[in-house]
Design a protein around this motif. Sequence first.
Motif, mmCIF file in Angstrom:
data_model
loop_
_atom_site.group_PDB
_atom_site.id
_atom_site.type_symbol
_atom_site.label_atom_id
_atom_site.label_comp_id
_atom_site.label_asym_id
_atom_site.label_seq_id
_atom_site.Cartn_x
_atom_site.Cartn_y
_atom_site.Cartn_z
ATOM 1 N N VAL A 255 104.959 10.337 64.246
ATOM 2 C CA VAL A 255 104.839 9.538 65.602
ATOM 3 C C VAL A 255 106.256 8.670 65.868
ATOM 4 O O VAL A 255 106.628 8.422 66.870
ATOM 5 N N ILE A 256 106.758 8.243 64.773
ATOM 6 C CA ILE A 256 107.971 7.382 65.046
ATOM 7 C C ILE A 256 109.014 8.359 65.450
ATOM 8 O O ILE A 256 110.082 7.890 66.332
ATOM 9 N N LEU A 257 109.057 9.670 65.024
ATOM 10 C CA LEU A 257 110.260 10.531 65.792
ATOM 11 C C LEU A 257 109.977 10.800 67.130
ATOM 12 O O LEU A 257 111.183 10.540 68.025
ATOM 13 N N VAL A 258 108.701 10.995 67.801
ATOM 14 C CA VAL A 258 108.446 11.155 69.158
ATOM 15 C C VAL A 258 108.476 9.882 69.963
ATOM 16 O O VAL A 258 109.385 9.908 71.176
ATOM 17 N N ALA A 259 108.453 8.742 69.295
ATOM 18 C CA ALA A 259 108.684 7.386 70.198
ATOM 19 C C ALA A 259 110.248 7.255 70.182
ATOM 20 O O ALA A 259 110.955 6.782 71.265
ATOM 21 N N ALA A 260 110.929 7.488 69.038
ATOM 22 C CA ALA A 260 112.454 7.280 69.001
ATOM 23 C C ALA A 260 112.953 8.485 70.246
ATOM 24 O O ALA A 260 114.066 7.871 70.712
ATOM 25 N N GLY A 261 112.446 9.570 70.276
ATOM 26 C CA GLY A 261 113.099 10.529 71.371
ATOM 27 C C GLY A 261 112.898 9.886 72.575
ATOM 28 O O GLY A 261 113.658 10.252 73.389
ATOM 29 N N LEU A 262 111.632 9.592 72.830
ATOM 30 C CA LEU A 262 111.496 9.085 74.312
ATOM 31 C C LEU A 262 112.136 8.014 74.796
ATOM 32 O O LEU A 262 112.499 7.933 75.838
ATOM 33 N N LEU A 263 112.452 6.959 73.695
ATOM 34 C CA LEU A 263 113.141 6.058 74.067
ATOM 35 C C LEU A 263 114.683 6.283 74.260
ATOM 36 O O LEU A 263 115.461 5.897 74.912
ATOM 37 N N GLY A 264 114.882 7.154 73.506
ATOM 38 C CA GLY A 264 116.352 7.761 73.509
ATOM 39 C C GLY A 264 116.689 8.432 74.995
ATOM 40 O O GLY A 264 117.726 8.005 75.402
ATOM 41 N N LEU A 265 115.725 9.337 75.386
ATOM 42 C CA LEU A 265 115.742 9.862 76.637
ATOM 43 C C LEU A 265 115.955 8.761 77.769
ATOM 44 O O LEU A 265 116.682 8.840 78.840
ATOM 45 N N LEU A 266 115.231 7.695 77.665
ATOM 46 C CA LEU A 266 115.114 6.448 78.649
ATOM 47 C C LEU A 266 116.508 5.627 78.361
ATOM 48 O O LEU A 266 116.770 5.055 79.738
ATOM 49 N N LEU A 267 117.062 5.618 77.337
ATOM 50 C CA LEU A 267 118.235 4.587 77.355
ATOM 51 C C LEU A 267 119.553 5.192 77.324
ATOM 52 O O LEU A 267 120.553 4.369 77.623
ATOM 53 N N LEU A 268 119.756 6.471 76.990
ATOM 54 C CA LEU A 268 121.133 7.054 76.558
ATOM 55 C C LEU A 268 121.991 7.264 78.066
ATOM 56 O O LEU A 268 121.453 8.618 78.481
ATOM 57 N N TRP A 269 122.865 6.752 78.444
ATOM 58 C CA TRP A 269 123.263 6.914 79.616
ATOM 59 C C TRP A 269 124.805 6.375 79.261
ATOM 60 O O TRP A 269 125.379 5.341 80.013
#
Length: 423
Positions: A391-405
């Motif tokens: 669960v932590i990995l999926v949440a971290a990945g989704l937030l990464g996609l949203l924030l990494l610019w």
Amino acid sequence: MATQPTPKGAWKITFLLFLFMLVNFADKIVVGLAGVPIMTELKLEPEQFGLLGSSFFFLFSIATIVVGFIVNRIATRWVLLALALIWALAQFPMVGTIGFSTLLICRVILGAGEGPAFSVAAHAVYKWFPDEKRTLPTAILSQGSAFGVILAVPALNWVIVNYSWHYAFGALGVAGLIWVAAWLMLGKEGPLVQTVAMAKADPRVPYFRLLTSRTFIGCCVATFGAYWALSLGLTWFTPFIVKGLGFSQHDAGFISILPWVFGAATVLLTGWLSQVLMARGISTRGARGVLGATPLIVGGAILAVLPHIAGAGLQIALLVVGTGLSGSIYVVCPPMLGEFTPVSQRGAVISIYGAIYTLAGIVAPAVMGKVIQNAGGMLEGYLTGFTINAVILVAAGLLGLLLLWPNTERARLMAQAAQPKFA
């Protein structure tokens, strides 16, 4: 941004720092590898062993931040030397007969010495490579961790099985001293540093602005998820193989290197692919941000299947692949932070990033220990703990996609200051 040549000697320094990280992760893995003998000799419950795993990270983050500011002013050559010397000396007390408290204290000291390691090493290697050439050296640096496990686990496990877990710690102390001697003779400071003229032209961005940028936050969150998986691998993977799946300590020593072999391939592939994409004109949003965050989501989804699959071999395979994919994020985040951070502040920013994401190392082993101790059965406890990790990995990945610019962050900071210089 004009392309700069790579200074002569850059790859020699990269190799020495690769060995630096190799010793670093061999030091980290030894407690997990010797987990069952340690728990047996010291009569530890799972919750106590989880505390031992977490203790390594008690001063880890604090030391990382403090040293991060130090390397803004002191040559990384001497800081790296001091860190490696602390690691070596912290191992030798375990050679004798000790109690839980001594082992705990030595692991806290070791963690304080090893906390700044990757951040300082990355800062040091960036003094040898221009921005567009940093991803591959970062990947090689990261692979010191994988090879530290791949090479050390069979050797250390042989010492544990044939002699004692105490001597495994002593062997690591000797290895640390050998690296110190090699670095004293061959280590150098990189030439790609600020001149006085560059420092005057290079604006000093407020740390608050740097640390609240969405890419910095995204890197911290995404790597926190990856480090949750890594810290469980360091502390609990071998005990899971022995006590959860019923393998012998001898067999578990060889099985324990599998996640690191797969992780090494993942990280090197990520580093190579990132530089290829950038050479073809792909923005760092895609070539670094998306490339690093997506494997977290995929890995978490694979790990979520683990409790629903029967068979030790398949369970090990899912655990190896699910956690191994998360290694991509370590390759891309330091270069992304270097994109928009002034050189004079880069050491501190990368270190603060490291201090934040490694907080997972305090929480994850302790949570796993508590879950195992309170579960209906040992295997059930392990599987529940790995589900939490998914669960932590999926949440971290989704937030990464949203924030990494990172390219957007760079453009924004450049617009706010007159002619800033980044390197």
